[in-house]
Scaffold this motif. Structure first.
Motif, PDB file in Angstrom:
ATOM      1  N   ILE A 101       9.917   8.016   7.003  1.00 35.25           N
ATOM      2  CA  ILE A 101      10.039   9.426   6.650  1.00 35.25           C
ATOM      3  C   ILE A 101      11.465   9.730   6.191  1.00 35.25           C
ATOM      4  O   ILE A 101      12.434   9.251   6.762  1.00 35.25           O
ATOM      5  CB  ILE A 101       9.675  10.326   7.864  1.00 35.25           C
ATOM      6  N   GLY A 102      11.582  10.481   5.105  1.00 39.44           N
ATOM      7  CA  GLY A 102      12.900  10.823   4.587  1.00 39.44           C
ATOM      8  C   GLY A 102      13.216  10.169   3.261  1.00 39.44           C
ATOM      9  O   GLY A 102      14.143  10.575   2.557  1.00 39.44           O
ATOM     10  N   GLY A 103      12.468   9.136   2.876  1.00 42.08           N
ATOM     11  CA  GLY A 103      12.667   8.507   1.575  1.00 42.08           C
ATOM     12  C   GLY A 103      14.087   8.045   1.336  1.00 42.08           C
ATOM     13  O   GLY A 103      14.601   7.191   2.068  1.00 42.08           O
ATOM     14  N   PRO A 104      14.771   8.576   0.308  1.00 43.45           N
ATOM     15  CA  PRO A 104      16.125   8.128  -0.028  1.00 43.45           C
ATOM     16  C   PRO A 104      17.099   8.247   1.138  1.00 43.45           C
ATOM     17  O   PRO A 104      17.994   7.413   1.291  1.00 43.45           O
ATOM     18  CB  PRO A 104      16.528   9.032  -1.196  1.00 43.45           C
ATOM     19  N   TYR A 105      16.932   9.277   1.969  1.00 41.52           N
ATOM     20  CA  TYR A 105      17.797   9.415   3.141  1.00 41.52           C
ATOM     21  C   TYR A 105      17.633   8.217   4.080  1.00 41.52           C
ATOM     22  O   TYR A 105      18.619   7.624   4.541  1.00 41.52           O
ATOM     23  CB  TYR A 105      17.474  10.701   3.903  1.00 41.52           C
ATOM     24  N   ALA A 106      16.378   7.863   4.376  1.00 42.82           N
ATOM     25  CA  ALA A 106      16.109   6.775   5.313  1.00 42.82           C
ATOM     26  C   ALA A 106      16.647   5.448   4.796  1.00 42.82           C
ATOM     27  O   ALA A 106      17.218   4.653   5.561  1.00 42.82           O
ATOM     28  CB  ALA A 106      14.612   6.673   5.578  1.00 42.82           C
ATOM     29  N   TYR A 107      16.487   5.197   3.487  1.00 43.15           N
ATOM     30  CA  TYR A 107      16.946   3.933   2.921  1.00 43.15           C
ATOM     31  C   TYR A 107      18.471   3.839   2.932  1.00 43.15           C
ATOM     32  O   TYR A 107      19.041   2.789   3.255  1.00 43.15           O
ATOM     33  CB  TYR A 107      16.414   3.768   1.490  1.00 43.15           C
ATOM     34  N   CYS A 108      19.130   4.940   2.553  1.00 45.67           N
ATOM     35  CA  CYS A 108      20.601   4.946   2.522  1.00 45.67           C
ATOM     36  C   CYS A 108      21.186   4.823   3.930  1.00 45.67           C
ATOM     37  O   CYS A 108      22.193   4.142   4.133  1.00 45.67           O
ATOM     38  CB  CYS A 108      21.119   6.212   1.844  1.00 45.67           C
ATOM     39  N   ARG A 109      20.546   5.443   4.898  1.00 47.65           N
ATOM     40  CA  ARG A 109      21.040   5.342   6.277  1.00 47.65           C
ATOM     41  C   ARG A 109      20.882   3.914   6.784  1.00 47.65           C
ATOM     42  O   ARG A 109      21.765   3.379   7.460  1.00 47.65           O
ATOM     43  CB  ARG A 109      20.281   6.305   7.186  1.00 47.65           C
ATOM     44  N   GLU A 110      19.767   3.280   6.459  1.00 49.60           N
ATOM     45  CA  GLU A 110      19.540   1.895   6.887  1.00 49.60           C
ATOM     46  C   GLU A 110      20.563   0.955   6.276  1.00 49.60           C
ATOM     47  O   GLU A 110      21.046   0.020   6.925  1.00 49.60           O
ATOM     48  CB  GLU A 110      18.128   1.461   6.476  1.00 49.60           C
ATOM     49  N   ALA A 111      20.926   1.199   5.025  1.00 48.75           N
ATOM     50  CA  ALA A 111      21.844   0.300   4.320  1.00 48.75           C
ATOM     51  C   ALA A 111      23.312   0.591   4.610  1.00 48.75           C
ATOM     52  O   ALA A 111      24.106  -0.329   4.828  1.00 48.75           O
ATOM     53  CB  ALA A 111      21.592   0.386   2.812  1.00 48.75           C
ATOM     54  N   PHE A 112      23.694   1.876   4.641  1.00 50.62           N
ATOM     55  CA  PHE A 112      25.112   2.237   4.695  1.00 50.62           C
ATOM     56  C   PHE A 112      25.550   2.898   6.000  1.00 50.62           C
ATOM     57  O   PHE A 112      26.734   3.169   6.187  1.00 50.62           O
ATOM     58  CB  PHE A 112      25.454   3.169   3.522  1.00 50.62           C
ATOM     59  N   GLY A 113      24.585   3.209   6.889  1.00 51.92           N
ATOM     60  CA  GLY A 113      24.953   3.803   8.160  1.00 51.92           C
ATOM     61  C   GLY A 113      24.762   5.311   8.196  1.00 51.92           C
ATOM     62  O   GLY A 113      24.331   5.941   7.217  1.00 51.92           O
TER      63      GLY A 113
END
Length: 483
Positions: A101-113
């Motif tokens: 859930i969150g799309g671009p937010y979730a991916y960026c958080r997983e990759a960059f913190g």
């Protein structure tokens, strides 16, 4: 998500008991599974969310802007559709291996913190509700075709816009399934006038109208790039399928398929209808048109053509507003679950609808709409819209880079030739996204950077609100000497 893991670990006995009951009562288990599935979005609802969020009110005005560049803008459509498809492939791949859930937010958080993840949620959420205010205003503008007083009475037009926002908010509060059905219906209805113009318009094309290849007075590359920047706005929303991942039936299958299908459907509609409109009247006349699709429809269908297009534009506004309102509750919900947004955004109804996110976002939309009543604030509102545009583009670039980081963190998810192809697509999509940001203009980038920086103090405030484990530091130790 993090909070879900905590809930599971804290309620082991309750879960074990529930599993025992379900095991002994297969009919109850089937009933619960069936109810859960009824609240999910299927493939076609999800595809309608993607296509519906992209095909908004802007497409009805865009041919007039593109006519100033000449028929070279048709090539820009093809280039932009190709670039959008590359970005869509990135979201499709990430939706397959990491449906969160969150799309671009979730991916960026997983990759960059957390920090970059928060910036994405902050910027993207602002872009959502500010954009929704603009869509509501566009709806009222098209409605004034039938109700002339809306164009003269600012208070009345503002109340109509606000009423639409809360009507759509109510539809979404009923549950994501109801919003999905409504989105599918409005997407089909809005495609009808566009496809009519595209398909019937083939018989009204005059090739000599398209003979003016470059009318901009600039080089072909400059005209091509400028036109491509304009066409890119029509693809904002291609990531929509990845945002409500928790509400998607079989997300690893449906998110990527809906993303690709949505972009392909939109691309076909955009390119065919633009060719039909630009080929049905002189480009010099089209460039000065305030309603290019209506004028083209008048050529094809007579006076009734304008009415058809006006109705299509109204339906388009309602549909795209429904799709973006659905997302405006999902983004703060995802961030709140990760302790990056205030806890109030975690509040959900019994059917899983993010009530707090929807209501708070719509209240902010209402405030912005009331601001437009004051002419002194109209310019400020325009600047905010400018910020929201770039706030939508930055997540695309960072998501393409995030995919490369996720490749390194979880190599087991990508193997052999598929990994090489995915890496190449991510790099090309990243290059295209960066070029699109540059093409948005100096002023947009300047204000967009200010918006990005404004997230820093908000992030610091959120961290101050979050309790952290105390760490004892031995201040008696001497620092190591510098080399």
């Amino acid at each position: 998500m993090v909070h879900e893991d905590c809930e599971l670990s804290g309620n082991t006995a309750k879960n074990a008991s529930a599993k025992s009951i379900l095991h002994n009562n297969p009919e109850d288990r089937f009933s619960m599974a069936s109810q859960a599935k009824q609240q999910k979005l299927g493939l076609w609802m999800l595809t309608a969310l993607v296509a519906g969020n992209m095909i908004g009110s802007g497409i009805f005005l865009l041919p007039a802007s593109l006519a100033t560049f000449g028929s070279i803008s048709l090539l820009s459509w093809i280039a932009t559709a190709s670039g959008a498809l590359l970005i869509a492939l990135v979201f499709a791949k990430l939706g397959t291996v990491m449906p969160r859930i969150g799309g671009p937010y979730a991916y960026c958080r997983e990759a960059f913190g957390d920090f970059v993840g928060f910036q994405m949620a902050y910027n993207y959420w602002i872009a959502l509700w500010v954009g929704n205010a603009a869509i509501a205003i566009a709806f009222t503008g098209y409605l004034s075709f039938f109700i002339a007083s809306l164009a003269k009475n600012a208070m009345l037009s503002c109340l109509v816009s606000i009423s639409l926002v809360w009507l759509i908010t109510f539809v979404n509060l009923l549950g994501v399934r109801h919003a999905g059905i409504f989105q599918l219906l409005t997407t089909v209805l809005k495609l009808i006038p566009l496809l009519l113009v595209a398909l019937v318009g083939i018989f009204y094309i005059h090739p000599h109208y398209l003979a003016d290849f470059n009318l901009s007075g600039k080089s072909n590359f400059s005209a091509f790039s400028s036109a491509a920047t304009l066409t890119l706005w029509s693809f904002i929303g291609l990531e929509s399928a990845s945002v409500p991942a928790d509400h998607v039936d079989n997300p690893t299958r449906n998110i990527p398929r809906a993303t690709i299908l949505g972009v392909l459907i939109s691309s076909i509609v955009y390119i065919l209808s633009s060719i039909a409109v630009m080929g049905s009247m002189p480009l010099s006349q089209l460039a000065h048109s305030n309603a290019p699709y209506a004028d083209a429809a008048s050529v094809m269908f007579g006076p009734i053509g304008s009415v058809i297009v006006a109705i299509g534009a109204i339906i388009s506004c309602v549909g795209v507003l429904n799709g973006w309102v659905l997302l405006q509750g999902q983004i703060p919900l995802a961030a709140a679950q990760d302790k990056l947004f205030p806890r109030i955004f975690e509040k959900k109804s019994s059917n899983g609808t993010p009530v707090a996110g929807l209501v708070i976002s719509s209240l902010l939309v209402t405030v912005l709409l009331l601001m437009t009543l004051s002419q002194s604030l109209v310019k400020q509102f325009t600047i905010i819209i400018l910020l929201a545009t770039l706030a939508s583009l930055i997540p695309y670039f960072l998501t393409t880079m995030a995919e490369l980081i996720i490749f390194l963190k979880y190599p087991g998810l990508f193997k052999g030739k598929r990994l090489l192809v995915s890496v190449m697509i991510a790099i090309l999509a990243g290059i295209y996204s960066f070029w699109a940001i540059i093409g948005s203009g100096k002023e947009t980038i300047f204000y967009g950077t200010l918006l990005l920086l404004s997230s820093v103090p908000v992030y610091v405030w959120m961290k101050w609100q979050t309790p952290v484990a105390k760490t004892n530091i031995n201040t008696s130790e001497q620092p190591l000497p510098l080399p």
